[in-house]
Write a protein that holds these residues in place. Structure first.
Motif, mmCIF file in Angstrom:
data_model
loop_
_atom_site.group_PDB
_atom_site.id
_atom_site.type_symbol
_atom_site.label_atom_id
_atom_site.label_comp_id
_atom_site.label_asym_id
_atom_site.label_seq_id
_atom_site.Cartn_x
_atom_site.Cartn_y
_atom_site.Cartn_z
ATOM 1 N N THR A 125 4.527 -3.212 2.930
ATOM 2 C CA THR A 125 4.001 -4.524 2.536
ATOM 3 C C THR A 125 2.833 -4.908 3.448
ATOM 4 O O THR A 125 2.828 -4.604 4.644
ATOM 5 C CB THR A 125 5.081 -5.614 2.620
ATOM 6 O OG1 THR A 125 5.637 -5.623 3.930
ATOM 7 C CG2 THR A 125 6.167 -5.393 1.598
ATOM 8 N N LEU A 126 1.843 -5.566 2.852
ATOM 9 C CA LEU A 126 0.639 -5.976 3.578
ATOM 10 C C LEU A 126 0.551 -7.489 3.677
ATOM 11 O O LEU A 126 1.096 -8.203 2.838
ATOM 12 C CB LEU A 126 -0.620 -5.481 2.843
ATOM 13 C CG LEU A 126 -0.730 -3.997 2.541
ATOM 14 C CD1 LEU A 126 -2.033 -3.717 1.812
ATOM 15 C CD2 LEU A 126 -0.640 -3.171 3.815
ATOM 16 N N GLN A 127 -0.161 -7.951 4.708
ATOM 17 C CA GLN A 127 -0.423 -9.389 4.857
ATOM 18 C C GLN A 127 -1.926 -9.583 4.765
ATOM 19 O O GLN A 127 -2.662 -9.199 5.662
ATOM 20 C CB GLN A 127 0.077 -9.861 6.225
ATOM 21 C CG GLN A 127 -0.041 -11.355 6.439
ATOM 22 C CD GLN A 127 1.177 -12.089 5.884
ATOM 23 O OE1 GLN A 127 2.289 -11.832 6.302
ATOM 24 N NE2 GLN A 127 0.959 -12.983 4.947
ATOM 25 N N ASP A 128 -2.392 -10.106 3.652
ATOM 26 C CA ASP A 128 -3.824 -10.308 3.485
ATOM 27 C C ASP A 128 -4.029 -11.458 2.488
ATOM 28 O O ASP A 128 -3.706 -11.330 1.305
ATOM 29 C CB ASP A 128 -4.475 -9.017 2.959
ATOM 30 C CG ASP A 128 -5.982 -9.139 2.849
ATOM 31 O OD1 ASP A 128 -6.473 -10.259 2.619
ATOM 32 O OD2 ASP A 128 -6.662 -8.111 2.963
ATOM 33 N N ASN A 162 -4.071 -10.665 13.719
ATOM 34 C CA ASN A 162 -2.789 -10.301 13.102
ATOM 35 C C ASN A 162 -2.314 -8.892 13.463
ATOM 36 O O ASN A 162 -1.296 -8.427 12.966
ATOM 37 C CB ASN A 162 -2.883 -10.440 11.579
ATOM 38 C CG ASN A 162 -4.011 -9.606 11.012
ATOM 39 O OD1 ASN A 162 -4.808 -9.034 11.774
ATOM 40 N ND2 ASN A 162 -4.104 -9.528 9.712
ATOM 41 N N PHE A 164 -0.150 -1.676 14.484
ATOM 42 C CA PHE A 164 -0.020 -1.849 13.037
ATOM 43 C C PHE A 164 -0.982 -2.934 12.563
ATOM 44 O O PHE A 164 -1.008 -4.030 13.112
ATOM 45 C CB PHE A 164 1.424 -2.235 12.686
ATOM 46 C CG PHE A 164 1.611 -2.612 11.234
ATOM 47 C CD1 PHE A 164 1.296 -1.709 10.225
ATOM 48 C CD2 PHE A 164 2.100 -3.862 10.886
ATOM 49 C CE1 PHE A 164 1.463 -2.054 8.884
ATOM 50 C CE2 PHE A 164 2.265 -4.214 9.546
ATOM 51 C CZ PHE A 164 1.951 -3.307 8.553
ATOM 52 N N ASN A 165 -1.785 -2.570 11.563
ATOM 53 C CA ASN A 165 -2.680 -3.546 10.947
ATOM 54 C C ASN A 165 -2.057 -4.017 9.633
ATOM 55 O O ASN A 165 -2.081 -3.282 8.644
ATOM 56 C CB ASN A 165 -4.053 -2.901 10.692
ATOM 57 C CG ASN A 165 -5.038 -3.902 10.112
ATOM 58 O OD1 ASN A 165 -4.660 -4.990 9.691
ATOM 59 N ND2 ASN A 165 -6.312 -3.539 10.100
ATOM 60 N N PRO A 166 -1.476 -5.215 9.597
ATOM 61 C CA PRO A 166 -0.754 -5.652 8.398
ATOM 62 C C PRO A 166 -1.652 -5.908 7.198
ATOM 63 O O PRO A 166 -1.175 -5.974 6.073
ATOM 64 C CB PRO A 166 -0.049 -6.939 8.836
ATOM 65 C CG PRO A 166 -0.762 -7.406 10.028
ATOM 66 C CD PRO A 166 -1.425 -6.232 10.669
ATOM 67 N N ALA A 167 -2.955 -6.030 7.421
ATOM 68 C CA ALA A 167 -3.859 -6.265 6.288
ATOM 69 C C ALA A 167 -4.142 -4.985 5.516
ATOM 70 O O ALA A 167 -4.413 -5.021 4.324
ATOM 71 C CB ALA A 167 -5.161 -6.878 6.782
ATOM 72 N N THR A 168 -4.079 -3.849 6.207
ATOM 73 C CA THR A 168 -4.410 -2.589 5.535
ATOM 74 C C THR A 168 -3.220 -1.647 5.428
ATOM 75 O O THR A 168 -3.241 -0.696 4.656
ATOM 76 C CB THR A 168 -5.516 -1.843 6.317
ATOM 77 O OG1 THR A 168 -4.990 -1.531 7.624
ATOM 78 C CG2 THR A 168 -6.764 -2.682 6.451
ATOM 79 N N GLY A 169 -2.189 -1.893 6.239
ATOM 80 C CA GLY A 169 -1.042 -0.986 6.262
ATOM 81 C C GLY A 169 -1.250 0.203 7.183
ATOM 82 O O GLY A 169 -0.390 1.062 7.300
ATOM 83 N N LEU A 176 2.172 4.706 0.927
ATOM 84 C CA LEU A 176 2.032 5.563 2.107
ATOM 85 C C LEU A 176 2.175 7.031 1.734
ATOM 86 O O LEU A 176 1.694 7.911 2.436
ATOM 87 C CB LEU A 176 3.112 5.213 3.142
ATOM 88 C CG LEU A 176 3.004 3.832 3.794
ATOM 89 C CD1 LEU A 176 4.186 3.609 4.726
ATOM 90 C CD2 LEU A 176 1.697 3.692 4.560
ATOM 91 N N ARG A 186 -9.575 -1.811 -3.212
ATOM 92 C CA ARG A 186 -10.400 -2.557 -2.253
ATOM 93 C C ARG A 186 -11.506 -1.641 -1.774
ATOM 94 O O ARG A 186 -11.255 -0.598 -1.177
ATOM 95 C CB ARG A 186 -9.556 -3.038 -1.069
ATOM 96 C CG ARG A 186 -10.394 -3.793 -0.041
ATOM 97 C CD ARG A 186 -9.604 -4.721 0.834
ATOM 98 N NE ARG A 186 -8.522 -4.040 1.522
ATOM 99 C CZ ARG A 186 -7.527 -4.684 2.136
ATOM 100 N NH1 ARG A 186 -7.473 -5.991 2.138
ATOM 101 N NH2 ARG A 186 -6.594 -4.013 2.739
ATOM 102 N N ARG A 233 0.858 -1.193 0.000
ATOM 103 C CA ARG A 233 0.000 0.000 0.000
ATOM 104 C C ARG A 233 0.886 1.231 0.000
ATOM 105 O O ARG A 233 1.836 1.322 0.788
ATOM 106 C CB ARG A 233 -0.892 0.002 1.232
ATOM 107 C CG ARG A 233 -1.892 1.135 1.214
ATOM 108 C CD ARG A 233 -2.727 1.144 2.470
ATOM 109 N NE ARG A 233 -2.911 2.507 2.908
ATOM 110 C CZ ARG A 233 -3.362 2.866 4.072
ATOM 111 N NH1 ARG A 233 -3.683 1.960 4.972
ATOM 112 N NH2 ARG A 233 -3.515 4.124 4.390
#
Lengths: 350, 80
Positions: free
Chosen positions: A244-247, B6, B16-21, A231, A273, A229
């Motif tokens: 970097t994102l984890q999804d 997570n 920090f929310n790693p799914a959304t950044g 910034l 999204r 994403r």
């Protein structure tokens, strides 16, 4: 097949590390760090002020190559000369506009002993902005509705179909979000003057923009996917910083895309999204993005993986990476000498 | 009310929310609550601990608690 201790000579384009950068420097960084063997990098440049030409710690030697408009034969002649000097083993092109010619030349280059790892001409055409909606329907992927138009009068019908805001896009680059007919007309004229026709008018999707760098093996298997994403963005909308994102849903979307298209090589999915967690594919860039080094930093070095696959070496599927890795781009006044400038502009080599 | 699995938090109150950044800063008490939540404490246990540690009326604590959790919900940090 190359042995790991032998010098590997790789040609890379996209040395324009400017405010709207080409991916070349980031690709080279990944190659140098990830291949675990001596690497000689040959830069291929179009403009004499592409910063990478003068960054000798990154690029060992640079040759100018003709613009795509000069035709495939001119490019092949130049590559034959460069190959004669450097004995290239691999070429990694990084610009959308040059890819069709490199795709066309891939079998000839292979016969010369130069590997590449590129999508097919059909794959390249299918993800083109002009065909994207049809592409989405064909593969059951969510893509915003759009229309290709050739005259400003056709904006009216887009307005009726999609309502405002409308996204007015050039066939290669540029996109403007417009809220009135006047704004859409202005964008039409401005973008068509720069990139020609048609203009693509797309429905506006509200949400959070996410980009995914993806690498496919050409047989439907996804080797790597790293979602990011932005910034901080520049006034051109380019990422100046990203995370970097984890999804899992993003990774699955990338996997579905690779399985559906059998994509070969690197690409970037531009995703929106929505609040309902729908994932729209807004654009598919057919090469590595400029932020590709972040994939290496996060644990999946995509440029090095691509090189290994191109050279016929084993490349396992990556299954883990670090979320929360951030890149922050910076500007740097690199100093060079007038002699170097003369050499690249006069001889076409440095 | 549970934090999403997570979500990463630090002792300094960084979330920090790693799914959304998305990332957020929490003040020391909010950071303490998040830490206790991540350890698996129940809401009742955490409130009890806060009442024992700080000079605060139960009613005020409830009000601030609700306010804090609304903020976490809006920030998409809680399991739905």
């Amino acid at each position: 097949m190359n042995t790991p201790d032998k010098l590997l000579t790789i040609a890379v384009t996209g040395l324009n590390a400017i405010d709207s950068p080409g991916p070349g420097i980031a690709v080279i960084r990944g190659l140098r760090e990830g291949l675990n063997r001596p690497v000689r990098i040959i830069g291929l440049s179009y403009e004499i002020l592409e910063p990478g030409i003068y960054m000798h710690e990154v690029v060992d030697k640079t040759y100018q190559i003709p613009y795509p408009a000069a035709g495939t034969t001119a490019l092949l002649n130049r590559l034959q000369y460069i190959h004669g000097q450097e004995n290239l083993q691999l070429i990694i092109p990084n610009f959308d506009a040059e890819l069709p010619q490199f795709i066309r030349l891939a079998p000839t280059l292979k016969a010369m002993g130069i590997a590449s790892f590129l999508p097919t001409a059909a794959q390249f055409a299918a993800r083109d902005k002009i065909n994207l909606f049809q592409f989405g329907q064909q593969h059951q992927l969510l893509v915003p509705r759009d229309k290709s138009i050739h005259s400003v009068a056709e904006l009216q019908s887009c307005e009726e179909s999609f309502g405002y805001p409308l996204v007015v896009k050039g066939k290669f680059y540029d996109a403007v979000v417009t809220y009135t007919l006047e704004q859409a007309q202005k964008a039409f004229y401005k973008i068509s003057a720069k990139w020609g026709l048609p203009i693509i008018v797309q429905e506006f999707i509200t949400g959070t923009e996410i980009n995914i760098a993806v690498l496919g093996d050409g047989n439907g298997k996804m080797i790597s996917a790293i979602p990011m994403r932005k910034l901080y963005i520049t006034d051109k909308g380019k990422a100046w910083s990203g995370i970097t994102l984890q999804d899992d849903t993003l990774i699955q979307l990338a996997r579905d895309f690779i399985a559906a298209t059998q994509w070969k090589g690197g690409c970037e999915l531009e995703i929106m999204r929505t609040e309902k967690n729908e994932l729209y594919i807004m654009e598919i860039n057919p090469r590595f993005p400029a932020w590709i080094y972040l994939t290496a930093a996060a644990g999946q070095n995509q440029p090095a993986a691509l090189a290994r696959m191109a050279l016929g070496e084993d490349q396992p599927v990556y299954d883990d990476y670090e979320a929360g890795k951030i890149f922050v781009r910076y500007a740097w006044d690199h100093i060079t000498d007038i002699n170097e400038f003369h050499q690249i502009s006069g001889k076409g080599e440095l | 009310m549970y934090l999403r699995k997570n979500i990463a938090t630090s002792e300094a109150g960084f979330i920090f929310n790693p799914a959304t950044g998305d990332s957020f800063s929490a003040n020391p008490i909010a950071a303490e609550i998040l830490h206790l939540l991540k350890q698996g404490n129940t809401v009742a246990q955490i409130k009890e601990s806060l009442l024992a540690t700080y000079e605060v009326e139960p009613l005020r604590l409830d009000r601030d608690w609700d306010d804090f959790f609304n903020q976490l919900k809006e920030a998409n940090l809680l399991e739905s």
